[in-house]
Scaffold this motif. Structure first.
Motif, PDB file in Angstrom:
ATOM      1  N   TYR A 109       5.222  -3.018 -17.983  1.00 45.72           N
ATOM      2  CA  TYR A 109       4.077  -3.957 -17.642  1.00 45.72           C
ATOM      3  C   TYR A 109       4.179  -5.737 -17.721  1.00 45.72           C
ATOM      4  CZ  TYR A 109      -0.802  -6.337 -18.198  1.00 45.72           C
ATOM      5  OH  TYR A 109      -1.933  -6.724 -18.120  1.00 45.72           O
ATOM      6  N   PHE A 110       5.138  -5.895 -17.808  1.00 47.32           N
ATOM      7  CA  PHE A 110       5.446  -7.247 -17.368  1.00 47.32           C
ATOM      8  C   PHE A 110       6.490  -7.473 -16.330  1.00 47.32           C
ATOM      9  CE2 PHE A 110       3.500  -8.048 -21.519  1.00 47.32           C
ATOM     10  CZ  PHE A 110       2.466  -9.551 -20.768  1.00 47.32           C
ATOM     11  N   ASP A 111       7.565  -6.322 -16.424  1.00 43.94           N
ATOM     12  CA  ASP A 111       8.338  -6.665 -15.188  1.00 43.94           C
ATOM     13  C   ASP A 111       8.037  -5.965 -14.049  1.00 43.94           C
ATOM     14  OD1 ASP A 111       9.461  -8.401 -17.013  1.00 43.94           O
ATOM     15  OD2 ASP A 111      10.429  -7.340 -18.879  1.00 43.94           O
ATOM     16  N   HIS A 122      -4.290 -14.645 -24.380  1.00 45.39           N
ATOM     17  CA  HIS A 122      -3.185 -13.934 -24.707  1.00 45.39           C
ATOM     18  C   HIS A 122      -2.034 -14.073 -25.794  1.00 45.39           C
ATOM     19  CE1 HIS A 122       1.115 -15.568 -22.742  1.00 45.39           C
ATOM     20  NE2 HIS A 122       0.863 -13.909 -22.346  1.00 45.39           N
ATOM     21  N   ASN A 164       6.762  -3.694 -22.232  1.00 46.91           N
ATOM     22  CA  ASN A 164       7.593  -5.025 -21.742  1.00 46.91           C
ATOM     23  C   ASN A 164       7.584  -4.948 -20.590  1.00 46.91           C
ATOM     24  OD1 ASN A 164       6.533  -7.186 -23.626  1.00 46.91           O
ATOM     25  ND2 ASN A 164       7.725  -7.126 -24.517  1.00 46.91           N
ATOM     26  N   LYS A 192      10.436 -12.264 -24.622  1.00 48.86           N
ATOM     27  CA  LYS A 192       9.666 -11.236 -24.751  1.00 48.86           C
ATOM     28  C   LYS A 192       9.551 -10.687 -25.647  1.00 48.86           C
ATOM     29  CE  LYS A 192       9.244 -10.269 -20.429  1.00 48.86           C
ATOM     30  NZ  LYS A 192       8.978  -9.354 -19.468  1.00 48.86           N
TER      31      LYS A 192
END
Length: 159
Positions: A119-121, A97, A116, A14
């Motif tokens: 939100y993502f992890d 995306h 990152n 990321k």
């Protein structure tokens, strides 16, 4: 390595976007951890220590690449990341995306990292605080600003 390879890979990916660079950096992270395991004091979890190494390796890599490519001072990191997004042969997402990744790439480094990780992890602010050495309050503010900027960017796209 089996336990941490995948989450570390995605954290690095990321940040640097490129699959090949992420794989190289992941190897560097494990080599650095192996060489410095005697410095691990156990004050934090092993995963936190490894993520801290991964973030630092990624930041150092981005800075080296910016210097190597002799990018102009303004928006140099953004340009580098946007170029990597466009050139990524392993990208398998749709256009929306890709636009999300572009919006994230435009964020300042700290906001990008916090976004990152949160939100993502789905990391807790306390864990992000341990990795980045920033207060929870400042992290919450960074995340809020990041979400606002991403929302504005996505909202301004022509459909």
């Amino acid at each position: 390595m089996r336990t941490f390879s995948e989450p570390l890979y995605w954290q690095i990916r990321k940040m640097v976007v490129s699959h090949d660079d992420a794989n190289d950096l992941l190897q560097n992270v494990f080599m650095k951890a192996w060489k410095n395991i005697h410095n691990f004091r156990g004050d934090a979890r092993l995963s936190t220590w490894l993520f801290k190494i991964a973030v630092n390796e990624s930041i150092n890599f981005i800075n080296r690449e910016k210097a190597r490519l002799n990018l102009p001072a303004d928006d140099e990191e953004t340009s580098f990341l946007l170029d990597n997004i466009e050139a990524d042969e392993y990208f398998d997402g749709d256009d929306l995306h890709k636009e999300l990744l572009k919006a994230i790439a435009r964020l300042p480094e700290k906001q990008r990292l916090v976004f990152n990780m949160r939100y993502f992890d789905e990391m807790k602010y306390e864990d992000i605080s341990d990795i980045l050495g920033t207060s929870v309050g400042a992290l919450k503010a960074s995340y809020h600003h990041a979400v606002k900027k991403i929302s504005e960017y996505i909202g301004n796209l022509e459909v």
